[in-house]
Write a protein that holds these residues in place. Structure first.
Motif, PDB file in Angstrom:
ATOM      1  N   VAL A   2      -5.969   9.092 -14.871  1.00  0.00           N
ATOM      2  CA  VAL A   2      -7.096   8.277 -14.406  1.00  0.00           C
ATOM      3  C   VAL A   2      -6.594   7.042 -13.665  1.00  0.00           C
ATOM      4  CG1 VAL A   2      -9.042   6.855 -15.147  1.00  0.00           C
ATOM      5  CG2 VAL A   2      -8.666   9.096 -16.192  1.00  0.00           C
ATOM      6  N   TRP A   3      -5.621   6.354 -14.247  1.00  0.00           N
ATOM      7  CA  TRP A   3      -5.104   5.147 -13.602  1.00  0.00           C
ATOM      8  C   TRP A   3      -4.324   5.475 -12.334  1.00  0.00           C
ATOM      9  CZ3 TRP A   3      -6.524   0.386 -13.778  1.00  0.00           C
ATOM     10  CH2 TRP A   3      -7.200  -0.093 -14.898  1.00  0.00           C
ATOM     11  N   ALA A   4      -3.657   6.612 -12.321  1.00  0.00           N
ATOM     12  CA  ALA A   4      -2.947   7.019 -11.107  1.00  0.00           C
ATOM     13  C   ALA A   4      -3.930   7.268  -9.965  1.00  0.00           C
ATOM     14  CB  ALA A   4      -2.117   8.268 -11.378  1.00  0.00           C
ATOM     15  N   VAL A   5      -5.067   7.872 -10.287  1.00  0.00           N
ATOM     16  CA  VAL A   5      -6.094   8.106  -9.263  1.00  0.00           C
ATOM     17  C   VAL A   5      -6.650   6.775  -8.762  1.00  0.00           C
ATOM     18  CG1 VAL A   5      -8.385   9.071  -8.850  1.00  0.00           C
ATOM     19  CG2 VAL A   5      -6.691  10.393 -10.125  1.00  0.00           C
ATOM     20  N   VAL A   6      -6.862   5.831  -9.689  1.00  0.00           N
ATOM     21  CA  VAL A   6      -7.338   4.501  -9.286  1.00  0.00           C
ATOM     22  C   VAL A   6      -6.342   3.845  -8.336  1.00  0.00           C
ATOM     23  CG1 VAL A   6      -7.850   2.171 -10.116  1.00  0.00           C
ATOM     24  CG2 VAL A   6      -8.719   4.157 -11.365  1.00  0.00           C
ATOM     25  N   ALA A  56      -4.515   2.333  -2.982  1.00  0.00           N
ATOM     26  CA  ALA A  56      -3.430   2.352  -2.005  1.00  0.00           C
ATOM     27  C   ALA A  56      -3.919   2.826  -0.646  1.00  0.00           C
ATOM     28  CB  ALA A  56      -2.300   3.246  -2.502  1.00  0.00           C
ATOM     29  N   VAL A  57      -4.746   3.864  -0.645  1.00  0.00           N
ATOM     30  CA  VAL A  57      -5.284   4.379   0.624  1.00  0.00           C
ATOM     31  C   VAL A  57      -6.133   3.315   1.304  1.00  0.00           C
ATOM     32  CG1 VAL A  57      -6.826   6.084   1.643  1.00  0.00           C
ATOM     33  CG2 VAL A  57      -5.194   6.782  -0.113  1.00  0.00           C
ATOM     34  N   VAL A  58      -6.980   2.655   0.525  1.00  0.00           N
ATOM     35  CA  VAL A  58      -7.813   1.585   1.086  1.00  0.00           C
ATOM     36  C   VAL A  58      -6.939   0.460   1.627  1.00  0.00           C
ATOM     37  CG1 VAL A  58      -9.528  -0.181   0.536  1.00  0.00           C
ATOM     38  CG2 VAL A  58      -9.775   2.129  -0.389  1.00  0.00           C
ATOM     39  N   GLY A  59      -5.889   0.108   0.872  1.00  0.00           N
ATOM     40  CA  GLY A  59      -4.993  -0.955   1.314  1.00  0.00           C
ATOM     41  C   GLY A  59      -4.256  -0.602   2.595  1.00  0.00           C
ATOM     42  N   ILE A  60      -3.814   0.646   2.703  1.00  0.00           N
ATOM     43  CA  ILE A  60      -3.104   1.074   3.910  1.00  0.00           C
ATOM     44  C   ILE A  60      -4.028   1.038   5.118  1.00  0.00           C
ATOM     45  CG2 ILE A  60      -2.014   3.057   5.025  1.00  0.00           C
ATOM     46  CD1 ILE A  60      -0.850   3.806   2.304  1.00  0.00           C
ATOM     47  N   VAL A  61      -5.254   1.525   4.940  1.00  0.00           N
ATOM     48  CA  VAL A  61      -6.219   1.513   6.043  1.00  0.00           C
ATOM     49  C   VAL A  61      -6.533   0.083   6.462  1.00  0.00           C
ATOM     50  CG1 VAL A  61      -8.588   2.077   6.697  1.00  0.00           C
ATOM     51  CG2 VAL A  61      -7.218   3.734   5.412  1.00  0.00           C
ATOM     52  N   THR A  62      -6.720  -0.796   5.482  1.00  0.00           N
ATOM     53  CA  THR A  62      -7.017  -2.200   5.788  1.00  0.00           C
ATOM     54  C   THR A  62      -5.855  -2.865   6.513  1.00  0.00           C
ATOM     55  OG1 THR A  62      -8.424  -2.340   3.818  1.00  0.00           O
ATOM     56  CG2 THR A  62      -7.674  -4.409   4.786  1.00  0.00           C
ATOM     57  N   GLY A  92       0.813  -1.209   0.000  1.00  0.00           N
ATOM     58  CA  GLY A  92       0.000   0.000   0.000  1.00  0.00           C
ATOM     59  C   GLY A  92       0.847   1.260   0.000  1.00  0.00           C
ATOM     60  N   ILE A  93       1.912   1.263   0.795  1.00  0.00           N
ATOM     61  CA  ILE A  93       2.774   2.449   0.879  1.00  0.00           C
ATOM     62  C   ILE A  93       3.513   2.672  -0.439  1.00  0.00           C
ATOM     63  CG2 ILE A  93       4.750   3.463   2.069  1.00  0.00           C
ATOM     64  CD1 ILE A  93       3.925   1.909   4.551  1.00  0.00           C
ATOM     65  N   VAL A  94       4.067   1.585  -0.996  1.00  0.00           N
ATOM     66  CA  VAL A  94       4.791   1.700  -2.266  1.00  0.00           C
ATOM     67  C   VAL A  94       3.855   2.172  -3.376  1.00  0.00           C
ATOM     68  CG1 VAL A  94       6.043   0.410  -4.030  1.00  0.00           C
ATOM     69  CG2 VAL A  94       6.498  -0.029  -1.614  1.00  0.00           C
ATOM     70  N   THR A  95       2.656   1.623  -3.408  1.00  0.00           N
ATOM     71  CA  THR A  95       1.685   2.023  -4.429  1.00  0.00           C
ATOM     72  C   THR A  95       1.278   3.479  -4.262  1.00  0.00           C
ATOM     73  OG1 THR A  95       0.830  -0.248  -4.520  1.00  0.00           O
ATOM     74  CG2 THR A  95      -0.549   1.479  -5.461  1.00  0.00           C
ATOM     75  N   LEU A  96       1.123   3.915  -3.022  1.00  0.00           N
ATOM     76  CA  LEU A  96       0.755   5.308  -2.762  1.00  0.00           C
ATOM     77  C   LEU A  96       1.827   6.261  -3.281  1.00  0.00           C
ATOM     78  CD1 LEU A  96      -1.142   7.367  -1.406  1.00  0.00           C
ATOM     79  CD2 LEU A  96       0.175   7.043   0.701  1.00  0.00           C
ATOM     80  N   VAL A  97       3.084   5.966  -2.986  1.00  0.00           N
ATOM     81  CA  VAL A  97       4.185   6.816  -3.451  1.00  0.00           C
ATOM     82  C   VAL A  97       4.238   6.830  -4.978  1.00  0.00           C
ATOM     83  CG1 VAL A  97       6.689   7.095  -3.481  1.00  0.00           C
ATOM     84  CG2 VAL A  97       5.533   6.480  -1.350  1.00  0.00           C
ATOM     85  N   PHE A  98       4.111   5.654  -5.574  1.00  0.00           N
ATOM     86  CA  PHE A  98       4.143   5.557  -7.036  1.00  0.00           C
ATOM     87  C   PHE A  98       2.998   6.346  -7.660  1.00  0.00           C
ATOM     88  CE2 PHE A  98       2.536   3.426 -10.863  1.00  0.00           C
ATOM     89  CZ  PHE A  98       3.644   3.526 -11.690  1.00  0.00           C
ATOM     90  N   ALA A  99       1.799   6.216  -7.099  1.00  0.00           N
ATOM     91  CA  ALA A  99       0.630   6.899  -7.657  1.00  0.00           C
ATOM     92  C   ALA A  99       0.779   8.415  -7.567  1.00  0.00           C
ATOM     93  CB  ALA A  99      -0.633   6.445  -6.933  1.00  0.00           C
ATOM     94  N   VAL A 100       1.291   8.904  -6.448  1.00  0.00           N
ATOM     95  CA  VAL A 100       1.479  10.352  -6.294  1.00  0.00           C
ATOM     96  C   VAL A 100       2.493  10.872  -7.314  1.00  0.00           C
ATOM     97  CG1 VAL A 100       2.349  12.144  -4.758  1.00  0.00           C
ATOM     98  CG2 VAL A 100       0.811  10.395  -3.868  1.00  0.00           C
TER      99      VAL A 100
END
Length: 260
Positions: free
Chosen positions: A227-231, A236-242, A99-107
């Motif tokens: 669009v895909w970055a927002v997805v 990622a946010v959902v994954g981090i919270v979970t 989740g953290i890696v995906t969040l950084v990549f998406a941003v």
């Protein structure tokens, strides 16, 4: 992912194919841009009834469409790389870090795509403005952007499309359950459609206008990437919270077990 049923050689082929796609797209400007285009430009200008002043060297403009495809395809590469990490990284650790890696990549992807989108829009406005400012603006457009190497770009796009088919086929051969992953299928389809769109926009107009439609292709790819970055960002946010909730529940259970 069911590691036991994963056909690793096909999966590795898919990963390598997508990595090659991104490398070709990012290196496209080394092949297309920067070479002399004086003769071809003179011929195209003559066909348009204009005369380009002699005495200078005219270089092929580096395109935007093909390099901007990397904004979309890097998402596919990142997704498959995360799957590959599951082969070597313990599942518990991967669940916490993914989740953290995906969040950084998406941003980073959102910021890069927005910046490149602004650049493509600015270039498009500049080219259209010059083209319509007859005659001197039109001549300036022809000198700066009037020759786009569609033949070379077509060859590169054909190679990219071939590698993408290898990627998709190898991924399906690695594990058929990938075909049930709607997000992954949608991502692959987006990648293929963006490639088709770039190729179509290169060929839909006369060669002298191809630089303009190439910028439009870049805009399309940048928007798709956003669009895909927002997805990815939402996921990622959902994954981090979970993951945080699961860790808290595990800690609570451990504390209760110790207390009893």
């Amino acid at each position: 992912m069911n590691i036991e049923r994963l056909r690793t050689p096909f999966f590795i082929i898919a990963l390598v194919a997508m990595a090659l796609v991104v490398c070709v797209e990012l290196g496209e400007h080394l092949i297309v841009g920067g070479f002399d285009a004086g003769t071809a430009l003179t011929d195209q200008a003559a066909g348009a009834g204009l005369q380009v002043p002699a005495g200078g060297q005219v270089e092929r403009p580096a395109g935007l469409g093909v390099p901007y495809l990397a904004l979309v395809d890097v998402v596919a590469l990142f997704t498959v790389a995360l799957m590959a990490a599951g082969l070597v990284v313990p599942a518990k650790l991967q669940g916490r870090l993914q989740g953290i890696v995906t969040l950084v990549f998406a941003v980073l992807l959102v910021l890069a795509a927005i910046g490149l989108l602004v650049l493509a829009v600015a270039k498009l406005i500049l080219m259209v403005t010059l083209l319509l400012a007859f005659p001197f603006g039109t001549i300036a457009y022809l000198i700066g952007f009037g020759f786009f190497p569609r033949g070379t770009a077509t060859v590169i796009l054909s190679l990219i499309m071939f590698l993408k088919f290898v990627f998709a086929g190898s991924l399906a051969a690695a594990q058929q359950r990938f075909l049930q992953n709607k997000g992954l299928v949608a991502l692959v389809l987006t990648s293929l459609l963006c490639t088709v769109a770039v190729s179509f926009l290169h060929g839909v107009v006369p060669g002298v206008l191809a630089s303009i439609t190439d910028a439009v292709a870049g805009i399309v790819c940048a928007v798709a990437a956003i669009v895909w970055a927002v997805v990815l960002l939402v996921g990622a946010v959902v994954g981090i919270v979970t993951a945080a909730k699961a860790t808290a529940d595990e800690a609570r259970s451990t504390a209760l077990a110790v207390a009893t």
